[in-house]
Design an enzyme around this catalytic site. Structure first.
Site, PDB file in Angstrom:
ATOM      1  N   ASP A  49       0.823  -1.214   0.000  1.00  0.00           N
ATOM      2  CA  ASP A  49       0.000   0.000   0.000  1.00  0.00           C
ATOM      3  C   ASP A  49       0.860   1.269   0.000  1.00  0.00           C
ATOM      4  OD1 ASP A  49      -2.387   1.449   0.104  1.00  0.00           O
ATOM      5  OD2 ASP A  49      -3.241   0.152   1.643  1.00  0.00           O
ATOM      6  N   ASP A  63     -10.925   1.801  -3.308  1.00  0.00           N
ATOM      7  CA  ASP A  63     -11.533   1.481  -2.013  1.00  0.00           C
ATOM      8  C   ASP A  63     -13.051   1.487  -2.115  1.00  0.00           C
ATOM      9  OD1 ASP A  63      -9.280   1.006  -0.550  1.00  0.00           O
ATOM     10  OD2 ASP A  63      -9.087   3.043   0.224  1.00  0.00           O
TER      11      ASP A  63
HETATM   12  C1  GLA Z   1      -5.839   1.775   1.980  1.00  0.00           C
HETATM   13  C2  GLA Z   1      -6.288   0.594   1.150  1.00  0.00           C
HETATM   14  C3  GLA Z   1      -7.308  -0.223   1.884  1.00  0.00           C
HETATM   15  C4  GLA Z   1      -6.734  -0.672   3.197  1.00  0.00           C
HETATM   16  C5  GLA Z   1      -6.294   0.533   4.013  1.00  0.00           C
HETATM   17  C6  GLA Z   1      -5.577   0.101   5.278  1.00  0.00           C
HETATM   18  O1  GLA Z   1      -6.801   2.742   2.055  1.00  0.00           O
HETATM   19  O2  GLA Z   1      -6.789   1.019  -0.088  1.00  0.00           O
HETATM   20  O3  GLA Z   1      -7.695  -1.329   1.105  1.00  0.00           O
HETATM   21  O4  GLA Z   1      -5.665  -1.548   2.982  1.00  0.00           O
HETATM   22  O5  GLA Z   1      -5.406   1.340   3.269  1.00  0.00           O
HETATM   23  O6  GLA Z   1      -5.168   1.168   6.038  1.00  0.00           O
END
Ligand code: GLA
Length: 723
Positions: free
Chosen positions: A478, A548
């Site tokens: 990430d 997301d």
């Molecule tokens: C990002 C990712 C999510 C999740 C969060 C965790 O926003 O896109 O899928 O992994 O971080 O903090």
């Protein structure tokens, strides 16, 4: 195939259906003579002579006719300050302090194969005779700088890759602009398609008519970003999915980029793509060289849909690397939306047990397992397990998950650091920063300066320690903020503009080391959803979390936009608990991607469990069709805010799966869906009712869905097999 016609002084680069032609003009200027549908010959000189009386444009005194100016000629790689007033691809500040740059043809090489661009990510060949390469060497006589233009031409795929290498002469110089590709089109009757967005609404299609002046997209966020994607297309005003000229360009780059089109007074269009010159600079000492990122060009006269399918084929076979390029990927359930930071070993094991009984292959433990992390205020950089949460450590958790028969995956955010972390307390100068300015903060975190080798070593060692000791089979990588106050404590001030590119090179190095150390691990990239969904990242991770936003209706415009350039197999897509739309449609939309789950499986109702099992059997049934078939966008939410539809057709056209969704109901609307991509002469069985229809009928008359799906959020899949 690449040829050089000595008499005409013309290079002809042919793919199966396209030609790209470069000419060596008077005074050894390189001209961009043609890019379009395949032509057998190459005598294009008369068409290249655009206009005789240029508007106040200066002329090279040695040109045979004083009316010729580089300002109106179609330049192959235009330079700054020497008479071409359109956007330039190259600007180099020389030791005299000016930025006048002027390159001319010296020599060339044509050979089979394609050189590596490592440490940059790049398109590779599976067989050395899949493509041919042309290298054109040019020189700026005054500075002694040598510029090599690279072109690789694919025989079976209508794609050309381009990149540029600059080598310093005797005196140090500073590169101020270096674009990877430039094309000068003799027309401006194009629409410009780009992909804009934000967090939770990435890569929405946008289409505008080109107008006089400069228009374009860019990122200066340090990454490709949510706001614009390093992809653009030029299509004729009347172009459609299935008809018309479409030129696509995509950068294999994850940092600051720019793609711009400039239409000049004479009605031409210059399209350039490369590193964003804002906040970029590169010092070259004598003998040093700089390699630009690679640009991928696609041309077809068969419409926007075919342009996308060409990108998809190229990326499936020549961009994605490693074990999971062709091997079936595990079907996963991710803990994020199910638990956020609130989990322990027992809870994760309960997810794994239930998921196993439903037919899921892998449990992914998302954010919250390390340091003392129970929310997003701390611990990034402390990549050791939080034993309070996970009693017995990762070892016990992985063993328990494995003993159920489930694989295990884990989340990292390697390029980040929380101010409240042991790493920050030990190395307060390891964050990205500039002197005398307080760094901005986002999601309570700073960015780690991965342009530094010592920082990368630390993160690599921490990750290696955890991953090598446990049976970890997947890593979600990430990156949850953009970069401001960009600088590195180690860069001398005359090199400070190198930071952004060095940062991305550092990221690539870290990814390269980890993917090589763990070749069997499936890596999935992520950046607050799809904030780093680009072809650079796809060289290290065959899939990227698309957004997301897991609401299936919202996902449609995101997935349609993403599919302009990137194949279904790269799009992370999960069924989540988001309740507005039924379970069936959530599954149908997630099927157009890697497919997986992002919910608490212990909270599913019995009916939902039946639905999940059904979805999983469909995932297996359609896996190859979706991962390797051709995508057909039938109704794009960009054009229709009520319905949308898409489909996948196998390469031999013997099988197809189409999906239609009602996004918003129209009262008494007739809904007849015309299919695409089938063989008009084949007959197909509709698997849902057993009826047999010709491909011609299905594509010209269509399938009547009027009474099959009617209400908001309804969807249907139509599966056809050739008889
Ligand atoms: C990002 C990712 C999510 C999740 C969060 C965790 O926003 O896109 O899928 O992994 O971080 O903090």
């Amino acid at each position: 195939m690449i040829t050089y016609n000595e008499k005409l002084r013309v290079f002809k680069l042919d793919t199966k259906n396209s030609s790209y032609v470069i000419g060596v003009f008077e005074q050894n200027y390189l001209l961009n003579l043609y890019y379009g549908a395949k032509i057998p010959d190459a005598n294009l000189w008369k068409n290249a002579m655009r206009i005789k009386s240029a508007s106040f444009s200066p002329s090279n005194p040695h040109f045979p006719h004083e009316n010729y100016s580089v300002d109106v000629l179609p330049m192959e790689y235009p330079c700054n300050g020497s008479g071409d007033f359109r956007i330039s691809a190259l600007a180099i500040k020389n030791s005299d302090g000016n930025t006048v740059t002027d390159i001319r043809y010296i020599s060339h090489k044509i050979y089979k194969g394609k050189p590596s661009l490592a440490p940059l990510p790049y398109i590779y060949l599976n067989n050395y005779d899949e493509a041919d390469t042309l290298e054109i060497l040019t020189e700026d006589k005054v500075t002694g700088v040598k510029v090599t233009l690279f072109y690789t031409v694919f025989n079976e795929i209508d794609a050309i890759t381009k990149s540029v290498n600059v080598k310093c002469g005797e005196n140090a110089v500073d590169i101020e602009r270096i674009f990877s590709s430039c094309i000068d089109f003799p027309a401006m009757d194009f629409d410009f398609i780009t992909l804009y967005g934000r967090h939770a609404k990435e890569r929405c299609r946008e289409q505008r008519k080109l107008a006089h002046g400069i228009q374009g997209i860019a990122s200066k966020r340090g990454v490709s970003g949510h706001s614009q994607n390093p992809f653009a297309a030029l299509v004729r005003h009347d172009g459609t999915e299935e008809h018309g000229d479409a030129y696509g360009i995509n950068l294999i780059y994850s940092g600051n980029f720019e793609i711009s089109a400039e239409c000049d007074y004479s009605g031409t269009t210059r399209l350039i793509a490369g590193i964003n010159p804002t906040d970029f600079g590169w010092r070259l000492e004598s003998g040093e060289s700089f390699q630009s990122p690679e640009a991928v060009l696609v041309y077809t006269d068969k419409g926007i849909g075919e342009m996308s399918r060409i990108f998809h084929r190229l990326y499936t076979h020549n961009l994605i690397r490693g074990k999971y390029k062709y091997e079936k990927r595990p079907l996963l359930i991710n803990s994020w939306e199910a638990a956020y930071f609130n989990f322990d070993t027992d809870k994760l094991v309960s997810f794994a047990k239930e998921a196993k009984s439903l037919g899921i292959d892998m449990l992914v433990m998302d954010d919250g397992w390390f340091g003392k992390r129970n929310d997003d205020t701390n611990s990034l950089g402390d990549w050791f397990v939080n034993e309070e949460k996970l009693k017995g450590g990762i070892g016990e958790l992985v063993e328990r998950v494995n003993s159920i028969g489930m694989k295990f995956g884990i989340w990292y955010e390697p390029e980040m650091i929380s101010p409240d972390s042991e790493l920050f307390r030990a190395h307060p100068d390891w964050l990205v920063h500039v002197p005398n300015r307080e760094p901005s903060i986002a999601r309570n975190q700073y960015v780690l300066d991965v342009s530094r080798a010592d920082v990368r070593d630390n993160i690599f060692n921490q990750m290696y320690d955890v991953i090598s000791k446990h049976n970890i089979e997947y890593v979600k990588w990430d990156f949850n903020r953009n970069i401001s106050e960009a600088g590195s404590a180690l860069l001398p001030k005359e090199r400070s503009k190198e930071f952004f590119h060095r940062f991305i090179l550092g990221t690539y190095d870290l990814m390269d080391r980890l993917t090589k150390a763990f070749p069997d691990i499936l890596f999935e990239n992520c950046s607050g959803g799809g904030g780093r969904f680009d072809a650079g990242m796809l060289c290290y991770s065959p899939q990227i979390w698309t957004s997301d936003n897991t609401d299936p209706i919202e996902r449609l415009s995101i997935q349609f936009g993403t599919s302009m350039c990137y194949p279904a197999s790269t799009m992370g897509a999960h069924v989540s608990a988001c309740g507005r739309t039924g379970f069936g449609t959530r599954g149908n939309v997630a099927l157009w991607g890697t497919f997986g789950y992002e919910l608490d499986p212990t909270k599913l109702t019995e009916d939902e469990k039946i639905a999940v099992r059904e979805q999983i059997s469909e995932y297996h049934k359609y896996y190859d069709l979706i991962h390797y078939g051709g995508l057909y966008r039938l109704i794009d939410p960009y054009f229709d805010s009520f319905r949308c539809a898409w489909g996948f057709v196998s390469s031999d056209k013997s099988e197809a799966l189409f999906t239609a969704v009602i996004m918003r109901r129209i009262e008494s609307g007739l809904f007849i869906l015309k299919l695409a991509g089938l063989d008009k002469d084949k007959f197909y069985k509709n698997e849902s009712d057993g009826e047999i229809y010709s491909g011609a009928l299905l594509m010209n008359s269509g399938v009547n869905l009027t009474n099959i799906i009617r209400n908001d959020g309804d969807s249907v899949k139509l599966h056809f097999t050739a008889v």
